[in-house]
Design a protein around this motif. Structure first.
Motif, mmCIF file in Angstrom:
data_model
loop_
_atom_site.group_PDB
_atom_site.id
_atom_site.type_symbol
_atom_site.label_atom_id
_atom_site.label_comp_id
_atom_site.label_asym_id
_atom_site.label_seq_id
_atom_site.Cartn_x
_atom_site.Cartn_y
_atom_site.Cartn_z
ATOM 1 N N PRO A 8 -0.404 1.212 7.340
ATOM 2 C CA PRO A 8 -0.074 0.261 6.268
ATOM 3 C C PRO A 8 -0.786 -1.072 6.492
ATOM 4 C CG PRO A 8 1.918 1.229 7.252
ATOM 5 C CD PRO A 8 0.778 1.581 8.145
ATOM 6 N N HIS A 9 -1.396 -1.585 5.436
ATOM 7 C CA HIS A 9 -2.039 -2.897 5.460
ATOM 8 C C HIS A 9 -1.239 -3.834 4.566
ATOM 9 C CE1 HIS A 9 -5.444 -0.945 7.365
ATOM 10 N NE2 HIS A 9 -6.036 -2.115 7.501
ATOM 11 N N ARG A 17 -0.453 -7.636 -1.483
ATOM 12 C CA ARG A 17 -0.744 -6.217 -1.647
ATOM 13 C C ARG A 17 -0.257 -5.477 -0.415
ATOM 14 N NH1 ARG A 17 -5.048 -8.881 -2.215
ATOM 15 N NH2 ARG A 17 -6.330 -7.943 -0.593
ATOM 16 N N LEU A 18 0.349 -4.333 -0.656
ATOM 17 C CA LEU A 18 0.675 -3.401 0.423
ATOM 18 C C LEU A 18 -0.130 -2.146 0.157
ATOM 19 C CD1 LEU A 18 2.349 -2.528 2.909
ATOM 20 C CD2 LEU A 18 4.083 -1.678 1.302
ATOM 21 N N THR A 23 -4.708 3.373 -1.194
ATOM 22 C CA THR A 23 -3.673 3.432 -2.218
ATOM 23 C C THR A 23 -2.756 2.215 -2.135
ATOM 24 O OG1 THR A 23 -3.682 5.849 -2.108
ATOM 25 C CG2 THR A 23 -1.773 4.797 -3.150
ATOM 26 N N ALA A 24 -2.591 1.541 -3.274
ATOM 27 C CA ALA A 24 -1.669 0.416 -3.345
ATOM 28 C C ALA A 24 -0.246 0.931 -3.507
ATOM 29 C CB ALA A 24 -2.035 -0.496 -4.516
ATOM 30 N N VAL A 25 0.675 0.318 -2.794
ATOM 31 C CA VAL A 25 2.083 0.711 -2.837
ATOM 32 C C VAL A 25 2.842 -0.290 -3.695
ATOM 33 C CG1 VAL A 25 4.153 1.165 -1.475
ATOM 34 C CG2 VAL A 25 1.888 1.720 -0.537
ATOM 35 N N ASP A 26 3.593 0.210 -4.644
ATOM 36 C CA ASP A 26 4.387 -0.662 -5.509
ATOM 37 C C ASP A 26 5.623 -1.135 -4.749
ATOM 38 O OD1 ASP A 26 5.098 -2.018 -7.821
ATOM 39 O OD2 ASP A 26 6.316 -0.352 -8.558
ATOM 40 N N VAL A 27 5.823 -2.436 -4.706
ATOM 41 C CA VAL A 27 6.934 -3.027 -3.948
ATOM 42 C C VAL A 27 7.730 -3.933 -4.877
ATOM 43 C CG1 VAL A 27 7.566 -4.431 -1.954
ATOM 44 C CG2 VAL A 27 5.517 -2.987 -1.853
ATOM 45 N N CYS A 28 9.045 -3.822 -4.810
ATOM 46 C CA CYS A 28 9.902 -4.672 -5.647
ATOM 47 C C CYS A 28 9.785 -6.134 -5.213
ATOM 48 C CB CYS A 28 11.355 -4.212 -5.557
ATOM 49 S SG CYS A 28 12.081 -4.347 -3.898
ATOM 50 N N HIS A 74 12.660 0.887 1.714
ATOM 51 C CA HIS A 74 12.502 2.123 2.487
ATOM 52 C C HIS A 74 12.278 3.310 1.556
ATOM 53 C CE1 HIS A 74 12.968 4.749 5.968
ATOM 54 N NE2 HIS A 74 13.662 5.556 5.183
ATOM 55 N N ARG A 75 12.980 3.328 0.417
ATOM 56 C CA ARG A 75 12.840 4.448 -0.514
ATOM 57 C C ARG A 75 11.465 4.469 -1.174
ATOM 58 N NH1 ARG A 75 16.619 5.333 -5.815
ATOM 59 N NH2 ARG A 75 15.384 3.553 -6.501
ATOM 60 N N SER A 76 10.914 3.275 -1.474
ATOM 61 C CA SER A 76 9.640 3.231 -2.191
ATOM 62 C C SER A 76 8.422 3.194 -1.283
ATOM 63 C CB SER A 76 9.606 2.000 -3.112
ATOM 64 O OG SER A 76 9.619 0.800 -2.333
ATOM 65 N N SER A 77 8.584 2.640 -0.075
ATOM 66 C CA SER A 77 7.411 2.375 0.760
ATOM 67 C C SER A 77 7.433 3.066 2.103
ATOM 68 C CB SER A 77 7.276 0.858 0.990
ATOM 69 O OG SER A 77 7.321 0.160 -0.235
ATOM 70 N N GLY A 78 8.538 3.723 2.457
ATOM 71 C CA GLY A 78 8.607 4.381 3.749
ATOM 72 C C GLY A 78 9.030 3.423 4.851
#
Length: 229
Positions: A8-9, A17-18, A23-28, A74-78
């Motif tokens: 993860p970056h 950005r995560l 692949t960009a991870v959507d974060v709340c 945790h649910r969206s990004s691990g």
């Protein structure tokens, strides 16, 4: 163990950005603030996090918001955050560009020869006005300015004036009224025997100082250019 390419970056220089690989991870929204805080501090107690991220809420509601944010993240990004009793920490596998910038800048200031590309990246989370972001933004800005000046000196000493000019001009861009950076721009031009360019830059900075602050360049800058009018 996480593969290097999928580590993860967490990118805090410029827009948040995560990323995992490409692949960009959507974060709340709450998750972005939580990750940003831990990305800058690496660890913090739940009480400190709740107070910093939800300063206008009661202690009970702030802790509730923190628990909800952790669950959603945790649910969206691990697994990105590790819990050790009352302390939350960013997982060691998470690479944070702001931390890499700080480390690279410190090493440059110490005189080490290190990759310096990060010194030219964007500001820390522009547009975020939380007090903990503003403080870290200024700390990183000052560290980067000193590193850019040190880098320009290194390149001038090594006989690489073009690279010195690049570093000095980046320092000028970050802080247009910083005289040390303008002096290095002048020195880089003189190292290439470009007296005309050095004089032009000196006059431009002198006019800026007069217009913005009503002061003159220091004797140290003036003496760097013998023909300065």
């Amino acid at each position: 163990m996480t593969a290097a390419g999928l580590a993860p970056h967490l990118r805090l220089l410029g827009r948040f950005r995560l990323e995992r690989g490409a692949t960009a991870v959507d974060v709340c929204a709450g998750g972005r603030r939580l990750l940003a805080y831990l990305g800058l501090h690496r660890r913090a107690t739940r009480t400190v996090l709740a107070g910093a991220l939800w300063p206008d809420a009661t202690e009970e509601r702030a802790h509730g918001s923190l628990r909800t944010t952790l669950w959603r993240l945790h649910r969206s990004s691990g697994p990105l955050i590790r819990s050790d009793r009352d302390t939350l920490s960013l997982e060691d596998s998470v690479i944070v560009d702001a931390q890499a910038l700080a480390e690279s800048a410190r090493r440059v200031v110490d005189g080490d020869q290190v990759p310096h590309q990060l010194l030219f990246d964007g500001d820390l989370l522009p547009g975020w006005d939380e007090h903990w972001v503003v403080f870290e933004r200024e700390r990183l800005r000052q560290l980067r300015l000193h590193a850019l000046d040190a880098l320009a000196v290194q390149f001038i000493t090594q006989g690489r004036p073009a690279l010195a000019l690049e570093a000095a001009l980046e320092s000028v861009r970050v802080e247009p009224l910083r005289e040390s950076a303008h002096r290095l721009v002048v020195c880089a031009h003189l190292a290439e025997d470009n007296v005309t360019e050095a004089a032009r830059h000196f006059r431009s900075f002198r006019d800026l100082l007069r217009r913005e602050l009503g002061v003159e360049p220091s004797a140290r800058l003036t003496s760097a250019l013998p023909l300065a009018p």
